[in-house]
Design a protein around this motif. Structure first.
Motif, PDB file in Angstrom:
ATOM      1  N   UNK A  50       0.826  -1.204   0.000  1.00  0.00           N
ATOM      2  CA  UNK A  50       0.000   0.000   0.000  1.00  0.00           C
ATOM      3  C   UNK A  50       0.865   1.260   0.000  1.00  0.00           C
ATOM      4  N   UNK A  51       1.944   1.260   0.778  1.00  0.00           N
ATOM      5  CA  UNK A  51       2.834   2.423   0.818  1.00  0.00           C
ATOM      6  C   UNK A  51       3.524   2.637  -0.524  1.00  0.00           C
ATOM      7  N   UNK A  52       3.930   1.559  -1.166  1.00  0.00           N
ATOM      8  CA  UNK A  52       4.536   1.678  -2.493  1.00  0.00           C
ATOM      9  C   UNK A  52       3.517   2.205  -3.489  1.00  0.00           C
ATOM     10  N   UNK A  53       2.275   1.747  -3.391  1.00  0.00           N
ATOM     11  CA  UNK A  53       1.226   2.249  -4.277  1.00  0.00           C
ATOM     12  C   UNK A  53       0.977   3.738  -4.056  1.00  0.00           C
ATOM     13  N   UNK A  54       1.074   4.208  -2.830  1.00  0.00           N
ATOM     14  CA  UNK A  54       0.887   5.628  -2.567  1.00  0.00           C
ATOM     15  C   UNK A  54       1.989   6.463  -3.215  1.00  0.00           C
ATOM     16  N   UNK A  55       3.208   5.949  -3.232  1.00  0.00           N
ATOM     17  CA  UNK A  55       4.296   6.641  -3.915  1.00  0.00           C
ATOM     18  C   UNK A  55       4.027   6.664  -5.416  1.00  0.00           C
ATOM     19  N   UNK A  56       3.544   5.548  -5.967  1.00  0.00           N
ATOM     20  CA  UNK A  56       3.205   5.490  -7.391  1.00  0.00           C
ATOM     21  C   UNK A  56       2.042   6.437  -7.698  1.00  0.00           C
ATOM     22  N   UNK A  57       1.054   6.494  -6.831  1.00  0.00           N
ATOM     23  CA  UNK A  57      -0.084   7.385  -7.038  1.00  0.00           C
ATOM     24  C   UNK A  57       0.345   8.852  -7.021  1.00  0.00           C
ATOM     25  N   UNK A  58       1.270   9.208  -6.143  1.00  0.00           N
ATOM     26  CA  UNK A  58       1.788  10.570  -6.124  1.00  0.00           C
ATOM     27  C   UNK A  58       2.533  10.885  -7.418  1.00  0.00           C
ATOM     28  N   UNK A  59       3.342   9.939  -7.889  1.00  0.00           N
ATOM     29  CA  UNK A  59       4.052  10.139  -9.157  1.00  0.00           C
ATOM     30  C   UNK A  59       3.067  10.248 -10.321  1.00  0.00           C
ATOM     31  N   UNK A  60       2.007   9.446 -10.303  1.00  0.00           N
ATOM     32  CA  UNK A  60       0.988   9.532 -11.353  1.00  0.00           C
ATOM     33  C   UNK A  60       0.255  10.868 -11.338  1.00  0.00           C
ATOM     34  N   UNK A  61      -0.003  11.400 -10.155  1.00  0.00           N
ATOM     35  CA  UNK A  61      -0.687  12.692 -10.095  1.00  0.00           C
ATOM     36  C   UNK A  61       0.188  13.802 -10.667  1.00  0.00           C
ATOM     37  N   UNK A  62       1.490  13.727 -10.464  1.00  0.00           N
ATOM     38  CA  UNK A  62       2.398  14.704 -11.072  1.00  0.00           C
ATOM     39  C   UNK A  62       2.482  14.483 -12.577  1.00  0.00           C
ATOM     40  N   UNK A  63       2.590  13.232 -12.988  1.00  0.00           N
ATOM     41  CA  UNK A  63       2.712  12.916 -14.413  1.00  0.00           C
ATOM     42  C   UNK A  63       1.454  13.295 -15.198  1.00  0.00           C
ATOM     43  N   UNK A  64       0.286  13.019 -14.636  1.00  0.00           N
ATOM     44  CA  UNK A  64      -0.944  13.365 -15.344  1.00  0.00           C
ATOM     45  C   UNK A  64      -1.144  14.874 -15.417  1.00  0.00           C
ATOM     46  N   UNK A  65      -0.597  15.602 -14.440  1.00  0.00           N
ATOM     47  CA  UNK A  65      -0.652  17.053 -14.515  1.00  0.00           C
ATOM     48  C   UNK A  65       0.118  17.556 -15.730  1.00  0.00           C
ATOM     49  N   UNK A  66       1.260  16.967 -15.989  1.00  0.00           N
ATOM     50  CA  UNK A  66       2.110  17.392 -17.103  1.00  0.00           C
ATOM     51  C   UNK A  66       1.548  16.910 -18.436  1.00  0.00           C
ATOM     52  N   UNK A  67       1.189  15.645 -18.510  1.00  0.00           N
ATOM     53  CA  UNK A  67       0.777  15.050 -19.788  1.00  0.00           C
ATOM     54  C   UNK A  67      -0.621  15.506 -20.206  1.00  0.00           C
ATOM     55  N   UNK A  68      -1.541  15.572 -19.273  1.00  0.00           N
ATOM     56  CA  UNK A  68      -2.927  15.928 -19.577  1.00  0.00           C
ATOM     57  C   UNK A  68      -3.229  17.326 -19.042  1.00  0.00           C
ATOM     58  N   UNK A  69      -2.535  18.344 -19.540  1.00  0.00           N
ATOM     59  CA  UNK A  69      -2.659  19.687 -19.008  1.00  0.00           C
ATOM     60  C   UNK A  69      -4.063  20.263 -19.192  1.00  0.00           C
ATOM     61  N   UNK A  70      -4.677  20.041 -20.327  1.00  0.00           N
ATOM     62  CA  UNK A  70      -6.026  20.562 -20.565  1.00  0.00           C
ATOM     63  C   UNK A  70      -7.025  19.934 -19.601  1.00  0.00           C
ATOM     64  N   UNK A  71      -6.893  18.641 -19.358  1.00  0.00           N
ATOM     65  CA  UNK A  71      -7.770  17.963 -18.396  1.00  0.00           C
ATOM     66  C   UNK A  71      -7.502  18.497 -16.991  1.00  0.00           C
ATOM     67  N   UNK A  72      -6.242  18.718 -16.664  1.00  0.00           N
ATOM     68  CA  UNK A  72      -5.875  19.207 -15.332  1.00  0.00           C
ATOM     69  C   UNK A  72      -6.463  20.589 -15.062  1.00  0.00           C
ATOM     70  N   UNK A  73      -6.470  21.465 -16.057  1.00  0.00           N
ATOM     71  CA  UNK A  73      -7.030  22.809 -15.857  1.00  0.00           C
ATOM     72  C   UNK A  73      -8.513  22.748 -15.533  1.00  0.00           C
ATOM     73  N   UNK A  74      -9.199  21.763 -16.063  1.00  0.00           N
ATOM     74  CA  UNK A  74     -10.633  21.644 -15.814  1.00  0.00           C
ATOM     75  C   UNK A  74     -10.933  20.903 -14.510  1.00  0.00           C
ATOM     76  N   UNK A  75     -10.170  19.843 -14.233  1.00  0.00           N
ATOM     77  CA  UNK A  75     -10.410  19.001 -13.055  1.00  0.00           C
ATOM     78  C   UNK A  75      -9.200  19.004 -12.124  1.00  0.00           C
TER      79      UNK A  75
END
Length: 102
Positions: A50-75
């Motif tokens: 679970x702790x490793x998944x939380x680190x992956x989830x944090x990395x995914x939240x940063x990555x999706x901010x960069x990759x899906x910028x238009x989606x991030x601005x809305x949500x």
């Protein structure tokens, strides 16, 4: 490559696949890690996974901010909530345990 693009068309699918991956690793990994141990060890392995998944989830939240910028601005609040909750769990279990010497 076309099938991968269909799977990763939105951040919600990325988060969904990460949850499915977490559950698969959880269901397959804990019996493998607990093959010759007895007692409370599976519970410990659950929190490690679970702790490793939380680190992956944090990395995914940063990555999706960069990759899906238009989606991030809305949500933006979805990424903010996921990042904040994962940082809270990381701080609580990983850093808190390391600083306390556990």
């Amino acid at each position: 490559m076309h099938k991968l693009q269909k799977l990763l068309v939105s951040p919600s699918r990325v988060y969904g696949w990460s949850i499915i991956g977490f559950l698969v690793i959880l269901c397959a990994g804990i019996p493998i890690l607990n093959f010759d141990n007895k007692g409370q060890v599976p519970f410990t392995h659950f929190f490690i996974v679970f702790a490793v998944y939380m680190v992956v989830l944090f990395a995914l939240s940063i990555l999706t901010t960069i990759v899906y910028w238009a989606w991030f601005k809305k949500y933006w609040y979805i990424n903010l909530a996921l990042a904040a909750s994962s940082v809270y769990v990381i701080d609580l279990y990983l850093l808190g345990g390391l600083l306390a010497g556990e």
